[in-house]
Design a protein around this motif. Structure first.
Motif, mmCIF file in Angstrom:
data_model
loop_
_atom_site.group_PDB
_atom_site.id
_atom_site.type_symbol
_atom_site.label_atom_id
_atom_site.label_comp_id
_atom_site.label_asym_id
_atom_site.label_seq_id
_atom_site.Cartn_x
_atom_site.Cartn_y
_atom_site.Cartn_z
ATOM 1 N N ARG A 97 -14.947 4.609 4.798
ATOM 2 C CA ARG A 97 -13.543 4.880 5.137
ATOM 3 C C ARG A 97 -13.231 4.721 6.626
ATOM 4 O O ARG A 97 -12.219 4.096 6.980
ATOM 5 N N PRO A 98 -14.051 5.266 7.553
ATOM 6 C CA PRO A 98 -13.716 5.114 8.981
ATOM 7 C C PRO A 98 -13.648 3.665 9.437
ATOM 8 O O PRO A 98 -12.783 3.307 10.255
ATOM 9 N N THR A 99 -14.536 2.816 8.911
ATOM 10 C CA THR A 99 -14.508 1.405 9.300
ATOM 11 C C THR A 99 -13.257 0.727 8.766
ATOM 12 O O THR A 99 -12.621 -0.070 9.480
ATOM 13 N N LEU A 100 -12.878 1.034 7.544
ATOM 14 C CA LEU A 100 -11.663 0.439 6.980
ATOM 15 C C LEU A 100 -10.423 0.928 7.722
ATOM 16 O O LEU A 100 -9.479 0.153 7.943
ATOM 17 N N ASP A 101 -10.406 2.181 8.123
ATOM 18 C CA ASP A 101 -9.283 2.698 8.909
ATOM 19 C C ASP A 101 -9.184 1.967 10.247
ATOM 20 O O ASP A 101 -8.084 1.660 10.727
ATOM 21 N N PHE A 102 -10.348 1.700 10.852
ATOM 22 C CA PHE A 102 -10.353 0.942 12.104
ATOM 23 C C PHE A 102 -9.799 -0.462 11.893
ATOM 24 O O PHE A 102 -9.007 -0.958 12.717
ATOM 25 N N ASP A 137 -13.204 -11.849 15.571
ATOM 26 C CA ASP A 137 -12.103 -10.924 15.825
ATOM 27 C C ASP A 137 -12.629 -9.503 15.926
ATOM 28 O O ASP A 137 -12.246 -8.745 16.817
ATOM 29 N N VAL A 138 -13.492 -9.134 14.981
ATOM 30 C CA VAL A 138 -13.997 -7.769 14.894
ATOM 31 C C VAL A 138 -15.507 -7.805 14.666
ATOM 32 O O VAL A 138 -16.008 -8.633 13.905
ATOM 33 N N ILE A 139 -16.223 -6.897 15.331
ATOM 34 C CA ILE A 139 -17.653 -6.710 15.071
ATOM 35 C C ILE A 139 -17.857 -5.257 14.674
ATOM 36 O O ILE A 139 -17.337 -4.342 15.334
ATOM 37 N N VAL A 140 -18.588 -5.044 13.574
ATOM 38 C CA VAL A 140 -18.827 -3.687 13.083
ATOM 39 C C VAL A 140 -20.310 -3.496 12.802
ATOM 40 O O VAL A 140 -21.062 -4.457 12.636
ATOM 41 N N SER A 141 -20.709 -2.238 12.747
ATOM 42 C CA SER A 141 -22.052 -1.892 12.295
ATOM 43 C C SER A 141 -21.980 -0.538 11.617
ATOM 44 O O SER A 141 -21.117 0.285 11.927
ATOM 45 N N SER A 142 -22.877 -0.317 10.683
ATOM 46 C CA SER A 142 -22.938 0.959 9.976
ATOM 47 C C SER A 142 -24.394 1.377 9.820
ATOM 48 O O SER A 142 -25.211 0.603 9.303
ATOM 49 N N TRP A 170 -14.232 -3.575 18.340
ATOM 50 C CA TRP A 170 -15.498 -3.332 17.662
ATOM 51 C C TRP A 170 -15.595 -1.873 17.232
ATOM 52 O O TRP A 170 -14.899 -1.004 17.754
ATOM 53 N N PHE A 171 -16.502 -1.636 16.261
ATOM 54 C CA PHE A 171 -16.594 -0.301 15.675
ATOM 55 C C PHE A 171 -18.031 0.004 15.300
ATOM 56 O O PHE A 171 -18.673 -0.755 14.569
ATOM 57 N N VAL A 172 -18.534 1.116 15.819
ATOM 58 C CA VAL A 172 -19.866 1.616 15.479
ATOM 59 C C VAL A 172 -19.695 2.827 14.557
ATOM 60 O O VAL A 172 -19.054 3.809 14.933
ATOM 61 N N ASN A 173 -20.246 2.731 13.366
ATOM 62 C CA ASN A 173 -20.150 3.791 12.364
ATOM 63 C C ASN A 173 -21.570 4.314 12.146
ATOM 64 O O ASN A 173 -22.407 3.634 11.550
ATOM 65 N N ASP A 174 -21.839 5.513 12.640
ATOM 66 C CA ASP A 174 -23.214 6.005 12.555
ATOM 67 C C ASP A 174 -23.227 7.498 12.235
ATOM 68 O O ASP A 174 -22.172 8.115 12.011
ATOM 69 N N LEU A 175 -24.414 8.068 12.223
ATOM 70 C CA LEU A 175 -24.599 9.470 11.915
ATOM 71 C C LEU A 175 -24.435 10.342 13.154
ATOM 72 O O LEU A 175 -24.577 9.880 14.285
ATOM 73 N N HIS A 176 -24.151 11.610 12.916
ATOM 74 C CA HIS A 176 -24.077 12.604 13.979
ATOM 75 C C HIS A 176 -25.331 13.476 13.894
ATOM 76 O O HIS A 176 -25.618 14.049 12.841
#
Length: 228
Positions: A40-45, A124-129, A155-161
């Motif tokens: 969800r956070p990546t899609l929102d971005f 256009d966009v670079i992402v990672s999860s 760009w968007f970094v989606n990772d753990l806390h």
């Protein structure tokens, strides 16, 4: 607890892990992502970064079984957008796992190699999860620099806390859900290897990135974004 990042290697990264086991692990990790609403956070971005554009390109670094790019493909289709979707992963087993899990009609290009080889290709966009915690501080700084230089929309970094409650709770969740034992082990270790919000400003400063946003997102996700 968890004051310092763990540095132990995860079992799924072992070079001698057979392909069938690797597939089982990454497919279960995709189930973890579904249960924890991790995509969800990546899609929102993307909603914010792509806006009204009729077409866009995405490079997904470290795609695993490809669940993020499949979600992006469905997201684009629902909005009538044309998407060029490319994934790159260092582990050659990921390509077979992603192809196995992806409907043939989805035009996703699964690659094996180093993300640095994809410079200069007009992303256009670079992402990672679930990738940042696999990196050392120096590797993560280099990755952020790459994204900053190559992503024209952001760009968007989606990772753990790295959080004590998540670290204690995940093994129980994995047991209840009967996920693969490697998922239980590596998922718990991944939380210990991940970053905390206060550690990101130094990373961004070293990468010479300004105005990036660091967000904690339920449940126990730590995401970093930079939009143009």
């Amino acid at each position: 607890m968890l004051t310092e990042r763990a540095i132990a290697e995860e079992r799924m990264d072992a070079e001698d892990l057979d392909e069938a086991t690797y597939k089982a692990v990454v497919h279960d990790l995709a189930k973890v992502n579904t249960l924890t609403m991790a995509r969800r956070p990546t899609l929102d971005f993307l909603e914010r970064a792509v806006g009204d554009a009729a077409e866009f390109s995405v490079l997904d670094v470290g795609y695993g079984d490809g669940d993020m790019l499949r979600s992006i493909s469905r997201w684009a289709a629902r909005r009538g957008k044309r998407a060029r979707l490319v994934g790159v992963d260092l582990n050659p087993r990921s390509r077979a796992a992603a192809i196995e899990a992806t409907p043939p009609a989805m035009a996703i290009d699964w690659r094996v190699g180093d993300y640095a080889d994809f410079a200069g290709q007009g992303w256009d966009v670079i992402v990672s999860s679930l990738v940042a915690h696999h990196m050392t501080h120096a590797q993560l700084v280099a990755f952020v620099r790459f994204m900053e230089a190559e992503a024209t929309r952001g760009w968007f970094v989606n990772d753990l806390h790295r959080h004590g409650f998540a670290h204690l709770g995940f093994p129980l969740l994995a047991t209840i859900m009967r996920w693969h034992p490697i998922v239980k082990h590596d998922g718990t270790l991944s939380i210990a290897r991940s970053y905390r919000p206060g550690e990101w400003p130094a990373i961004l400063a070293e990468a010479d990135v300004r105005n990036a946003v660091v967000r904690r997102i339920f449940p126990f996700r730590l995401c970093v974004e930079h939009r143009r």
